[in-house]
Design an enzyme around this catalytic site. Structure first.
Site, PDB file in Angstrom:
ATOM      1  N   HIS A 295       0.662  -1.171  -0.117  1.00 29.48           N
ATOM      2  CA  HIS A 295       0.028  -0.088  -0.216  1.00 29.48           C
ATOM      3  C   HIS A 295       0.853   1.117  -0.058  1.00 29.48           C
ATOM      4  O   HIS A 295       0.305   2.361  -0.344  1.00 29.48           O
ATOM      5  CB  HIS A 295      -0.886  -0.046   1.280  1.00 29.48           C
ATOM      6  CG  HIS A 295      -1.925  -1.006   1.259  1.00 29.48           C
ATOM      7  ND1 HIS A 295      -3.341  -0.869   0.718  1.00 29.48           N
ATOM      8  CD2 HIS A 295      -2.099  -2.416   1.217  1.00 29.48           C
ATOM      9  CE1 HIS A 295      -4.011  -1.852   0.709  1.00 29.48           C
ATOM     10  NE2 HIS A 295      -3.167  -2.741   1.078  1.00 29.48           N
TER      11      HIS A 295
ATOM     12  N   ASP B  18       3.622   9.555  -1.004  1.00 28.36           N
ATOM     13  CA  ASP B  18       2.429   8.660  -0.361  1.00 28.36           C
ATOM     14  C   ASP B  18       2.336   7.802  -1.421  1.00 28.36           C
ATOM     15  O   ASP B  18       2.373   7.896  -2.697  1.00 28.36           O
ATOM     16  CB  ASP B  18       1.036   9.630  -0.313  1.00 28.36           C
ATOM     17  CG  ASP B  18       0.346   9.428   0.631  1.00 28.36           C
ATOM     18  OD1 ASP B  18       0.043   8.184   0.978  1.00 28.36           O
ATOM     19  OD2 ASP B  18      -0.439  10.408   1.184  1.00 28.36           O
TER      20      ASP B  18
HETATM   21  P1  ADQ Z   1      -3.138   6.340   4.580  1.00 29.99           P
HETATM   22  O1  ADQ Z   1      -1.525   6.771   4.912  1.00 29.99           O
HETATM   23  O2  ADQ Z   1      -3.681   6.128   5.935  1.00 29.99           O
HETATM   24  O3  ADQ Z   1      -3.270   4.977   3.975  1.00 29.99           O
HETATM   25  P2  ADQ Z   1      -5.006   7.628   2.967  1.00 29.99           P
HETATM   26  O4  ADQ Z   1      -4.945   6.906   1.834  1.00 29.99           O
HETATM   27  O5  ADQ Z   1      -5.299   9.117   2.609  1.00 29.99           O
HETATM   28  O6  ADQ Z   1      -3.755   7.450   3.762  1.00 29.99           O
HETATM   29  O7  ADQ Z   1      -6.101   7.126   3.618  1.00 29.99           O
HETATM   30  C1  ADQ Z   1      -6.688   7.688   4.817  1.00 29.99           C
HETATM   31  C2  ADQ Z   1      -8.153   7.129   5.182  1.00 29.99           C
HETATM   32  O8  ADQ Z   1      -8.447   7.762   6.396  1.00 29.99           O
HETATM   33  C3  ADQ Z   1      -9.013   8.294   4.129  1.00 29.99           C
HETATM   34  O9  ADQ Z   1     -10.200   7.327   3.649  1.00 29.99           O
HETATM   35  C4  ADQ Z   1      -9.544   9.189   4.908  1.00 29.99           C
HETATM   36  O10 ADQ Z   1     -10.754   9.687   4.759  1.00 29.99           O
HETATM   37  C5  ADQ Z   1      -9.651   8.548   6.552  1.00 29.99           C
HETATM   38  N1  ADQ Z   1      -9.275   9.390   7.506  1.00 29.99           N
HETATM   39  C6  ADQ Z   1      -8.103  10.419   7.422  1.00 29.99           C
HETATM   40  N2  ADQ Z   1      -8.446  11.232   8.631  1.00 29.99           N
HETATM   41  C7  ADQ Z   1      -9.484  10.957   8.983  1.00 29.99           C
HETATM   42  C8  ADQ Z   1     -10.232  11.579  10.026  1.00 29.99           C
HETATM   43  N3  ADQ Z   1      -9.835  12.687  10.968  1.00 29.99           N
HETATM   44  N4  ADQ Z   1     -11.314  11.160  10.465  1.00 29.99           N
HETATM   45  C9  ADQ Z   1     -11.961   9.980   9.805  1.00 29.99           C
HETATM   46  N5  ADQ Z   1     -11.375   9.428   8.692  1.00 29.99           N
HETATM   47  C10 ADQ Z   1      -9.953  10.030   8.438  1.00 29.99           C
HETATM   48  C11 ADQ Z   1      -2.199   4.057   3.355  1.00 29.99           C
HETATM   49  C12 ADQ Z   1      -1.088   4.509   2.457  1.00 29.99           C
HETATM   50  C13 ADQ Z   1      -1.884   5.342   1.141  1.00 29.99           C
HETATM   51  C14 ADQ Z   1      -2.714   4.350   0.638  1.00 29.99           C
HETATM   52  C15 ADQ Z   1      -3.610   3.813   1.432  1.00 29.99           C
HETATM   53  C16 ADQ Z   1      -4.397   2.841   1.003  1.00 29.99           C
HETATM   54  O11 ADQ Z   1      -0.134   5.452   3.144  1.00 29.99           O
HETATM   55  O12 ADQ Z   1      -0.820   6.124   0.215  1.00 29.99           O
HETATM   56  O13 ADQ Z   1      -3.395   5.442  -0.293  1.00 29.99           O
HETATM   57  O14 ADQ Z   1      -3.009   3.090   2.585  1.00 29.99           O
HETATM   58  O15 ADQ Z   1      -3.823   1.835   0.251  1.00 29.99           O
END
Ligand code: ADQ
Length: 496
Positions: free
Chosen positions: A156, A357
């Site tokens: 991921h 990311d």
């Molecule tokens: P993350 O680093 O966690 O994931 P991201 O892909 O942006 O990053 O996913 C975060 C998720 O958490 C999103 O669905 C977002 O809506 C949710 N989220 C964030 N802040 C929140 C809050 N305060 N309250 C509720 N929900 C919140 C890792 C990798 C990424 C990759 C994903 C999936 O680092 O690059 O995209 O896995 O593979």
């Protein structure tokens, strides 16, 4: 009919997946439609861990199997090798990697214990799909125990440039572990190119004519499978009344990022300050709402970020704020997903500027939540995997504060026709390549590469062949796997 077995560091209740979104929704759908099993760490840390996993049948037909970790395992495997070596290195932060701490052996031994706990639960025609950087060694451990099922792996987070991966003292051992999978899935073509480059330079891997890679004593396939969201989840987002500083003339910029050093939060705040400095007419009319929930607070490299960000927000608010206007509105906790969708919809700009990311699902969520008749503008870091697909965002270099400041002004000035065009183009990419397409294309490709391997080393059982045919058929595509050696091999099927 065979099952799909998902293995990831943590598991979740598949009946509650909608509340977690994105990847969890896709995995739950796969498990529900294949009578699946989800195996991982329970989250418990305890001295006495026993042998057998705890298996819990769920109401939707899925079974969840978990094991606890000992305090030493939690320290060396989770906080240590996974989050203090692999996470920083894969995000290009060699300066933060704790190589010398001796975490690797415990990382490997936890994976061996997980494999031993999982093995008795496996059936001969299961397809096994392992997720993320915590579990690189799992397939090699399972193979050593005689497991011959198809095993796929999805990373991921980004795969770093070859020179960075070569800096990991155990890079060859990790490469041998990766080669035990039949298919390695990465987020982007740039990641695939990095991995191929490393395999060629680091362990003399050879790209075969059909695009597969021969490394060590095995042949594996590598492809890009960009993770996504279910855009339908965001269709009913409504502009939210009652947001702080929500007057009719105020235009909101939204940022939603875990409080992680990879997410570029201090540079984002600096860029917003530069924007206020360069374009002072916006004083009183623009607010940056940054939601940044805590994460991995027990890992050393995370201890200072919270203080740094709070100090920075305080100093920017002190410098630019007015009696009736505070420029940065900062929230350090989780928000329910439906509220998050409404906040996206209320924001004229989605500001997503990670330094690195894997994908970044927030970028896709922001686009999907916009009013199709009057959408906002996404500003996106070129170093987020999502930038490979969302080319109609305003793409910025997160290291260039001036460029981000100017992009904010450009987004605020952008006319409606251009906003409509950009949003429609990005939404169409997201709809065509949603989270369900991601899981289908990965499992379809795994079925095809496994069948190909078996064809050269002996045929699969009739049950397995039938099962693989079903998985492959679900992509609706049956393209040949190829690579000319100069371009990344790509098995994305419908995601290309
Ligand atoms: P993350 O680093 O966690 O994931 P991201 O892909 O942006 O990053 O996913 C975060 C998720 O958490 C999103 O669905 C977002 O809506 C949710 N989220 C964030 N802040 C929140 C809050 N305060 N309250 C509720 N929900 C919140 C890792 C990798 C990424 C990759 C994903 C999936 O680092 O690059 O995209 O896995 O593979």
């Amino acid at each position: 009919m065979g099952r799909v077995v998902i293995v990831s560091n943590r598991v979740m209740d598949t009946t509650q997946a909608a509340q977690a979104g994105g990847v969890a929704v896709a995995i739950s759908e796969v498990l529900q439609s294949h009578r699946g099993l989800w195996f991982g760490w329970s989250g418990a840390v305890q001295a006495d861990v026993g042998e057998a996993p705890t298996v819990t049948p769920m109401t939707d037909g899925v079974a969840i199997a978990t094991i606890p970790l000992t305090p030493q395992e939690h320290q060396g495997y989770y906080l240590g090798y996974a989050n203090s070596v692999l996470w920083p290195v894969f995000h290009n932060r060699l300066d933060l990697a704790q190589f010398e701490a001796g975490f690797f052996d415990i990382y490997r031994s936890v994976n061996a214990r997980m494999a031993a706990s999982l093995k008795p639960l496996l059936e001969p025609d299961d397809t096994i799909w392992v997720h993320d950087y915590h579990l690189v060694p799992l397939a090699l451990e399972l193979r050593a125990m005689g497991v011959r099922n198809p095993i796929g792996y999805f990373l991921h987070i980004p795969f770093p440039p070859a020179q960075t991966f070569l800096a990991i003292p155990e890079h060859k051992r990790l490469a041998r572990m990766l080669a035990a999978y039949d298919l390695v899935g990465l987020q982007t073509e740039a990641d695939v190119a990095n991995m191929l480059d490393y395999l060629k330079q680091g362990v003399r891997g050879r790209i075969l004519q059909d695009g597969r890679i021969r490394a060590f004593d095995r042949v594996l396939s590598i492809g890009s499978f960009p993770v996504s969201i279910d855009p339908k989840e965001f269709v009913s987002a409504k502009p939210r009344a009652g947001l702080a500083q929500g007057g009719p003339t105020v235009r909101r910029i939204i940022g939603v990022d875990r409080l992680d050093y990879t997410k570029g939060l201090p540079p984002k705040f600096h860029a917003f300050a530069r924007f206020l400095e360069r374009y002072p007419d916006n004083s009183g009319n623009v607010v940056l709402t940054q939601i940044a929930p805590p994460t991995r607070e027990s890992v050393e490299a995370y201890t200072d970020i919270r203080t740094e960000l709070e100090t920075l927000a305080g100093s920017i608010n002190g410098r630019f704020g007015e009696l009736d206007w505070v420029p940065i509105h900062y929230i350090h906790r989780s928000i329910p997903r439906s509220t998050l969708a409404d906040i996206y919809r209320s924001a004229r700009i989605g500001l997503v500027t990670p330094m690195r990311d894997g994908m970044n699902l927030v970028a896709k969520e922001y686009v999907a939540a916009q009013d199709p008749a009057d959408p906002g503008v996404l500003i996106l870091s070129r170093f987020a995997g999502a930038a490979e697909q969302l080319t109609d965002a305003l793409i910025v270099n997160p290291y260039n504060i001036d460029e981000i400041a100017d992009a904010i002004e450009t987004a605020l000035q952008m006319d409606k026709a251009e906003r409509l065009r950009r949003n429609a183009a990005m939404l169409s990419v997201i709809q065509d390549h949603d989270t369900f397409a991601w899981s289908r294309s990965f499992l379809g490709a795994l079925g095809r590469v496994y069948a190909k391997e078996r064809a050269s080393g002996g045929p699969p059982s009739p049950e397995l062949r039938q099962r693989l045919g079903q998985l492959a058929g679900r992509t609706g595509r049956d393209e040949p796997i190829r690579s000319d050696g100069s371009r990344p091999a790509n098995l994305t099927g419908s995601l290309e």
